[in-house]
Scaffold this motif. Structure first.
Motif, PDB file in Angstrom:
ATOM      1  N   MET A  90      39.570  38.736  40.840  1.00  0.00           N
ATOM      2  CA  MET A  90      38.449  37.882  41.223  1.00  0.00           C
ATOM      3  C   MET A  90      37.355  37.867  40.165  1.00  0.00           C
ATOM      4  SD  MET A  90      39.086  36.433  44.138  1.00  0.00           S
ATOM      5  CE  MET A  90      37.835  36.185  45.383  1.00  0.00           C
ATOM      6  N   TYR A 140      39.407  31.147  48.739  1.00  0.00           N
ATOM      7  CA  TYR A 140      38.954  32.468  48.353  1.00  0.00           C
ATOM      8  C   TYR A 140      38.759  33.387  49.530  1.00  0.00           C
ATOM      9  CZ  TYR A 140      34.636  29.772  49.085  1.00  0.00           C
ATOM     10  OH  TYR A 140      33.664  28.952  49.578  1.00  0.00           O
ATOM     11  N   LEU A 156      43.345  36.451  48.899  1.00  0.00           N
ATOM     12  CA  LEU A 156      43.982  36.266  47.604  1.00  0.00           C
ATOM     13  C   LEU A 156      45.222  37.135  47.535  1.00  0.00           C
ATOM     14  CD1 LEU A 156      43.457  34.683  45.029  1.00  0.00           C
ATOM     15  CD2 LEU A 156      42.396  36.706  44.072  1.00  0.00           C
ATOM     16  N   TYR A 205      37.769  29.893  43.780  1.00  0.00           N
ATOM     17  CA  TYR A 205      38.193  31.047  44.566  1.00  0.00           C
ATOM     18  C   TYR A 205      37.051  31.734  45.294  1.00  0.00           C
ATOM     19  CZ  TYR A 205      43.052  31.077  43.127  1.00  0.00           C
ATOM     20  OH  TYR A 205      44.364  30.745  42.967  1.00  0.00           O
ATOM     21  N   ARG A 206      35.842  31.598  44.798  1.00  0.00           N
ATOM     22  CA  ARG A 206      34.710  32.269  45.443  1.00  0.00           C
ATOM     23  C   ARG A 206      33.432  31.513  45.107  1.00  0.00           C
ATOM     24  NH1 ARG A 206      32.099  35.277  41.462  1.00  0.00           N
ATOM     25  NH2 ARG A 206      33.343  35.731  39.597  1.00  0.00           N
ATOM     26  N   TRP A 218      44.656  26.132  46.332  1.00  0.00           N
ATOM     27  CA  TRP A 218      45.476  27.144  46.968  1.00  0.00           C
ATOM     28  C   TRP A 218      44.764  27.674  48.187  1.00  0.00           C
ATOM     29  CZ3 TRP A 218      43.861  27.633  41.813  1.00  0.00           C
ATOM     30  CH2 TRP A 218      44.760  27.045  40.909  1.00  0.00           C
ATOM     31  N   LEU A 230      48.974  34.096  39.748  1.00  0.00           N
ATOM     32  CA  LEU A 230      47.685  33.436  39.599  1.00  0.00           C
ATOM     33  C   LEU A 230      47.513  32.918  38.190  1.00  0.00           C
ATOM     34  CD1 LEU A 230      44.975  32.661  40.756  1.00  0.00           C
ATOM     35  CD2 LEU A 230      44.125  34.917  40.149  1.00  0.00           C
TER      36      LEU A 230
END
Length: 539
Positions: A507, A43, A46, A518-519, A40, A53
Motif C-alpha cells: 500500500m 482499497y 487487498l 487503492y486508498r 479492482w 499487483l
C-alpha cells in the motif's frame, strides 16, 4: 471532454465520476470524491500478491501510455518497487507526525486538553487533506479541525487557513472585537486571535490574499453592529455561523472583480474545488463538534471494567445517512426525487452531501458561466485544476451547502480522548476499532474475554482463526504516536487483525499516480483529555 482531461484527472486523483475510454476490464474506472471505484476490488481489501499487483499496474500503465500526451508522466516498470523493509515503512508512515503537549495551567486556568498527536499520509499528489489545531486566546478553549478536499486541494487549503479564525471571532465578546477594530483604525498591528500549533501563519501574513483579512474584518464589524453580541456567541452558534459565513465569503470572492489576476484565479479555483470539514471546540467542560461532510469525530470512553467504547460525535453526510438523503430530496420538486441522488452520489457525481466550495453544485448555470468568462483569455482552466463538465439533471440549484450538523457533549471523567479523521481513515477502520486501538495503545493493556463454552466446542479451523485474532490483539505497538498507530493499522491489518507487513509495504509503495485507486488521503488527530480537569458530579 478531451483525452487530455481524462488522463490529467488520473494524475490528479479525481474526485468526480469519470469513465475512461479504454477497452478490456479497465473500461469503467470510476474515480469519485472521497471514495473511488478502482478497476479492482477497491482499497477496502487487498488480497492480491505483490507480483499480481505489479502485473495489474503495468498492464494498466500500458493501456494509458498509448494515449499519453506531451509533458505527462506515468509510472514505468522501473518505478515499481513494492518491496519495502520495516525501516522504510516506518519512515514513510512517520514523515508527517506531530506531537504537541499543552501546559496544564496558563493565565486562563486549567487546560482541558493534555496533548494531541497528528499525522497524515497522502494518496493524492499533492495531498488534498489538511488539519489545524489552535488555542483561542480570547476564550477558554481549543479548536481542532480536519478538512478533506476534492477537485484539488485549493478549497481545503483556504478553509484550513480561515475557518478557525471565523469561529474564534464569533466566540469573542464585543469588547475584544472593539479592540481589534481600534488597532486597525489606528494602523497598529492586530493582536493574535489564535495560537496555532501546526505551523500556521497569522492572518497578518503578507503571503495570504489580502481579501482574507478584509472579509474577516467585515465579519467582526457585523458582529459589532449586532445588539445581541455583547458576550460573544455560544460555541454551538459560533461554529454554525462560522461555517455558513466562510462558505458565503468563498462564493462572493469568486464573483467580485479583483484587479490582481492571481487573486482572481485563486478565488475561482477555491470556489470550484470542494472540501468537507469537521471542527471541534474543546471547552472547559464540554466538547462541541461541527461537521459538514464525511469526516468524523469519535470519543474514546473507558468503561468501569477497563474496556473501551466509542461515542460518535458526528454523523457522516453521505448516502448511507438516510435522513440526510431525505432532507436533500425534500428541498427539490417531486419530479427530481429519482435524479437528486443517483448511484449513492449527489446528481450521480459527488459522494459527500455537504461541503464548502463546490459552486458547481450551488450556483446557477448562468452565474457559473459569467464567473468563468471573467478569467482572462490567457488563463488555462486546466492549470487551475478545474474540471469542465455539465452536471446531469441540474435543474433547481443549489443542491449542496456547508451548514454543519452540531453535536455537544458534556465531559465526564471516563472520557479519555477524541479521534478526528478524514474519511480515508474511516474507510478502513470502524469507529469502535479505532477507539480500541488508541485505548490499548494508551494503556498498554490488551484485555481478552475468557474463552466461552461455544468457542471451546469450535472445529479446529475456526478455533485456529479465533486464536490468531486473540494473538494479534496482544502484539506490542510499533509507534509512539497514536495517529501513526491508527494509520499503520488502517492500511496494514490482515485477515486476523494482525499487522501484515507485506500488505502495508504494498500500500505504501504504490506509485503516486496509482495510489489513489487503492486508498484515500488519510489524516488523523488524537486529542488526549486531561483526566484531572473533569470531575464527577456531586451527589
Amino acid at each position: 471532454m478531451t483525452l487530455h482531461v481524462y488522463t490529467s484527472i488520473l494524475q490528479k486523483a479525481a474526485c468526480y465520476t469519470v469513465t475512461l475510454p479504454f477497452t478490456s476490464h479497465f473500461q469503467h474506472i470510476r474515480l469519485v470524491a472521497s471514495h473511488c471505484y478502482p478497476p479492482w476490488p477497491a482499497y477496502q481489501s487487498l488480497p492480491r500478491s505483490l507480483g499480481t499487483l505489479s502485473s495489474d499496474i503495468l498492464h494498466f500503465r500500458g493501456q494509458v501510455s498509448r494515449h499519453r500526451t506531451q509533458g505527462q508522466h506515468f509510472s514505468t516498470y522501473q518505478d515499481l518497487d513494492l518491496h519495502l523493509n520495516r525501516v522504510q515503512i516506518s519512515n514513510i508512515l512517520r514523515r508527517n507526525e506531530q506531537v504537541v503537549s499543552i501546559p496544564e495551567f496558563d493565565s486562563r486556568g486549567h487546560s482541558t486538553v493534555k496533548k494531541f498527536e497528528s499525522n497524515q499520509l497522502a494518496a493524492n499528489a499533492p495531498n488534498e487533506d489538511r488539519y489545524s489545531a489552535a488555542t483561542c486566546l480570547h476564550s477558554k478553549g481549543m479548536l481542532f479541525g480536519v478538512f478533506d478536499g476534492h477537485g484539488g486541494s485549493a478549497c481545503a487549503q483556504a478553509v484550513n487557513e480561515r475557518l478557525l479564525y471565523y469561529v474564534a471571532v464569533a466566540l469573542m465578546p464585543k469588547k475584544s472585537l472593539e479592540g481589534l477594530e481600534k488597532c486597525i483604525a489606528q494602523g497598529r498591528p492586530v493582536p493574535s486571535i489564535l495560537q496555532w500549533h501546526n505551523q500556521h501563519t497569522d492572518f497578518n501574513d503578507p503571503g495570504s490574499p489580502s481579501f482574507y483579512m478584509e472579509h474577516l474584518r467585515d465579519f467582526w464589524q457585523e458582529l459589532l453592529d449586532s445588539e445581541e453580541h455583547s458576550n460573544g456567541m455560544s460555541p454551538h452558534d459560533a461554529l454554525e455561523c462560522a461555517f455558513k459565513r466562510l462558505d458565503s465569503d468563498i462564493s462572493l470572492e469568486a464573483q467580485v472583480p479583483l484587479s490582481d489576476d492571481l487573486m482572481k484565479s485563486t478565488a475561482i479555483q477555491v470556489a470550484f474545488a470542494g472540501c468537507t470539514a469537521c471542527v471541534v471546540y474543546v471547552g472547559a467542560d464540554a466538547i462541541h463538534v461541527a461537521n459538514a461532510g464525511d469526516c468524523r469525530a469519535v470519543l474514546g470512553v473507558r468503561e468501569m471494567d477497563g474496556s473501551w467504547s466509542a461515542l460518535e460525535l458526528s454523523l457522516d453526510h453521505n448516502s448511507n445517512n438516510q435522513a440526510e438523503v431525505e432532507k436533500i430530496k425534500a428541498q427539490h420538486p417531486p419530479s427530481e426525487k429519482d435524479t437528486v441522488i443517483v448511484d449513492d452520489r449527489l446528481l450521480g457525481v459527488l459522494m459527500p452531501l455537504r461541503a464548502f466550495g463546490d459552486m458547481k453544485f450551488k450556483w446557477s448555470c448562468q452565474l457559473q458561466q459569467s464567473v468563468l468568462s471573467s478569467l482572462k483569455s490567457g488563463v488555462d482552466q486546466n492549470s487551475l485544476h478545474m474540471y469542465q463538465y455539465d452536471l446531469p439533471n441540474y435543474l433547481t440549484p443549489p443542491y449542496l451547502d456547508a451548514t454543519p450538523e452540531i453535536m455537544s457533549h458534556k465531559l465526564r471523567p471516563q472520557d479519555c480522548f477524541l479521534i478526528l479523521g478524514t474519511d480515508g481513515l474511516w474507510d478502513e477502520l470502524r469507529s469502535k476499532e479505532a477507539v480500541r486501538l488508541v485505548g490499548e495503545h494508551l494503556s498498554g493493556i490488551h484485555p481478552q474475554a475468557p474463552v466461552s463454552l461455544s468457542e471451546k466446542q469450535m472445529k479446529l479451523g475456526k478455533l485456529h482463526k479465533l486464536l490468531m485474532k486473540r494473538r494479534a490483539r496482544t502484539s506490542p505497538a510499533v509507534d509512539v504516536n497514536a495517529a501513526t498507530h491508527l494509520i499503520r493499522h488502517a492500511l496494514g491489518t490482515g485477515e486476523y487483525g494482525e499487522l501484515c507487513e507485506e500488505r502495508l509495504a504494498c500500500m505504501l509503495a504504490l506509485p503516486e499516480d496509482f495510489a489513489r485507486m487503492y486508498r484515500d488521503d488519510i489524516t488523523a488527530t488524537v486529542v488526549y483529555l486531561n483526566p484531572g480537569i473533569v470531575r464527577p458530579p456531586q451527589s
